[in-house]
Scaffold this active site. Structure first.
Site, PDB file in Angstrom:
ATOM      1  N   GLY A 124      47.333  37.429  41.465  1.00 33.91           N
ATOM      2  CA  GLY A 124      46.699  36.859  42.737  1.00 33.91           C
ATOM      3  C   GLY A 124      46.401  37.463  43.926  1.00 33.91           C
ATOM      4  O   GLY A 124      46.407  36.733  45.000  1.00 33.91           O
ATOM      5  N   SER A 125      46.304  38.724  44.301  1.00 32.19           N
ATOM      6  CA  SER A 125      46.104  39.373  45.466  1.00 32.19           C
ATOM      7  C   SER A 125      44.676  39.012  45.931  1.00 32.19           C
ATOM      8  O   SER A 125      44.573  38.750  47.082  1.00 32.19           O
ATOM      9  CB  SER A 125      46.302  40.936  45.205  1.00 32.19           C
ATOM     10  OG  SER A 125      45.209  41.619  44.567  1.00 32.19           O
ATOM     11  N   ASN A 126      43.817  38.716  45.068  1.00 28.70           N
ATOM     12  CA  ASN A 126      42.593  38.251  45.675  1.00 28.70           C
ATOM     13  C   ASN A 126      42.818  36.748  46.010  1.00 28.70           C
ATOM     14  O   ASN A 126      42.121  36.529  47.135  1.00 28.70           O
ATOM     15  CB  ASN A 126      41.432  38.157  44.692  1.00 28.70           C
ATOM     16  CG  ASN A 126      40.710  39.530  44.642  1.00 28.70           C
ATOM     17  OD1 ASN A 126      39.956  39.716  45.505  1.00 28.70           O
ATOM     18  ND2 ASN A 126      41.144  40.298  43.391  1.00 28.70           N
TER      19      ASN A 126
ATOM     20  N   ASN B 255      32.948  33.474  39.959  1.00 32.06           N
ATOM     21  CA  ASN B 255      33.670  34.538  39.504  1.00 32.06           C
ATOM     22  C   ASN B 255      33.365  35.742  39.907  1.00 32.06           C
ATOM     23  O   ASN B 255      32.453  36.302  40.381  1.00 32.06           O
ATOM     24  CB  ASN B 255      33.570  34.548  37.837  1.00 32.06           C
ATOM     25  CG  ASN B 255      34.678  35.367  37.196  1.00 32.06           C
ATOM     26  OD1 ASN B 255      35.955  35.407  37.417  1.00 32.06           O
ATOM     27  ND2 ASN B 255      34.140  36.419  36.194  1.00 32.06           N
TER      28      ASN B 255
ATOM     29  N   HIS C 228      34.033  39.808  39.025  1.00 26.62           N
ATOM     30  CA  HIS C 228      34.480  40.647  37.653  1.00 26.62           C
ATOM     31  C   HIS C 228      34.485  42.354  38.346  1.00 26.62           C
ATOM     32  O   HIS C 228      33.642  42.700  39.169  1.00 26.62           O
ATOM     33  CB  HIS C 228      33.074  40.674  36.816  1.00 26.62           C
ATOM     34  CG  HIS C 228      33.644  41.305  35.469  1.00 26.62           C
ATOM     35  ND1 HIS C 228      34.497  40.781  34.585  1.00 26.62           N
ATOM     36  CD2 HIS C 228      33.182  42.564  35.012  1.00 26.62           C
ATOM     37  CE1 HIS C 228      34.608  41.823  33.447  1.00 26.62           C
ATOM     38  NE2 HIS C 228      33.826  42.719  33.923  1.00 26.62           N
TER      39      HIS C 228
HETATM   40  C1  GAR Z   1      40.382  41.371  39.790  1.00 26.99           C
HETATM   41  O1  GAR Z   1      40.347  42.838  39.907  1.00 26.99           O
HETATM   42  C2  GAR Z   1      39.393  40.677  39.322  1.00 26.99           C
HETATM   43  O2  GAR Z   1      38.183  41.311  39.467  1.00 26.99           O
HETATM   44  C3  GAR Z   1      39.636  40.691  37.985  1.00 26.99           C
HETATM   45  O3  GAR Z   1      40.992  40.649  37.633  1.00 26.99           O
HETATM   46  C4  GAR Z   1      41.638  41.198  38.932  1.00 26.99           C
HETATM   47  C5  GAR Z   1      42.707  40.192  39.395  1.00 26.99           C
HETATM   48  O4  GAR Z   1      43.462  40.853  40.560  1.00 26.99           O
HETATM   49  N1  GAR Z   1      39.157  40.021  36.826  1.00 26.99           N
HETATM   50  C6  GAR Z   1      38.663  40.149  35.566  1.00 26.99           C
HETATM   51  O5  GAR Z   1      38.702  41.102  35.076  1.00 26.99           O
HETATM   52  C7  GAR Z   1      37.711  38.935  35.109  1.00 26.99           C
HETATM   53  N2  GAR Z   1      37.042  39.264  33.822  1.00 26.99           N
HETATM   54  P1  GAR Z   1      44.367  39.949  41.320  1.00 26.99           P
HETATM   55  O6  GAR Z   1      44.995  38.966  40.322  1.00 26.99           O
HETATM   56  O7  GAR Z   1      45.450  40.819  42.062  1.00 26.99           O
HETATM   57  O8  GAR Z   1      43.493  39.283  42.286  1.00 26.99           O
END
Ligand code: GAR
Length: 189
Positions: free
Chosen positions: A12-14, A102, A104
């Protein structure tokens, strides 16, 4: 003020970065975080930032109206998938046309599709000796990673790059651009 709902399955850093961005911005706020993993760190991050959260399981998402009803109640202007692992149901998409996006961690259509998530994407990019990779932000449709592309940013890979270094560079791009793209969409809408 516009309303954002975030779906996330992992760290969940994003999600945290988006929540913080809009805590300083009057255009919108994150009103709810939804996760299919009750142990996901995104729930800890949301709590620290005083954003309500709810969890659900795959069956509730696919076979019941619970999530659809929560979303109807929440009435978001934008639904943001930020590291969400499950396929987003088309029954819910119908309620929110062009309102689900989304991110990616690759240059779609490359390295997309079922199972292409997080580190696996970066490991494949490095293994295949790609000369570049990057991020893609796109509308969600009923197929994994196939909706209309809204934004891409790429960078060159060097011979020294590893899946970890690529993951770090990708995250930096995501933190810089994801909130801005969300802001632009909400500003126009
Ligand atoms: C992010 O890098 C996002 O782009 C990716 O998961 C990561 C989540 O990081 N999403 C995918 O791969 C979708 N197919 P986070 O939990 O630290 O935000």
């Amino acid at each position: 003020m516009k309303r954002i709902v975030i779906f996330a399955s992992g760290s969940g850093s994003n999600a945290e970065n988006i929540i913080k961005y809009f805590q300083k911005n009057k255009l919108a706020k994150v009103t709810l975080v939804l996760s299919n993993k009750s142990a996901a760190n995104v729930l800890v991050r949301a709590k620290k930032l005083s954003v309500p959260s709810k969890t659900f399981n795959k069956s509730e998402l696919i076979n019941s109206d619970r999530i659809a009803n929560i979303l109807r109640n929440e009435s978001p202007d934008l639904v943001v998938l930020a590291g969400f692992l499950l396929k987003f149901p088309k029954t819910i998409l119908k309620d929110f046309p062009n309102k689900v996006i989304n991110i990616h961690p690759a240059l779609l259509p490359k390295y997309g599709g079922k199972g292409m998530y997080g580190m696996l994407v970066h490991e494949s990019v490095v293994k295949n000796k790609e000369s570049e990779t990057g991020i893609t932000i796109h509308y969600v449709n009923e197929n994994y990673d196939e909706g209309t592309i809204l934004f891409q940013k790429s960078f060159q890979l060097s011979e020294n790059d590893t899946s970890e270094s690529v993951a770090n560079k990708i995250h930096e791009l995501e933190y810089e651009f994801f909130p801005k793209v969300i802001e632009e969409i909400l500003d126009k809408g």
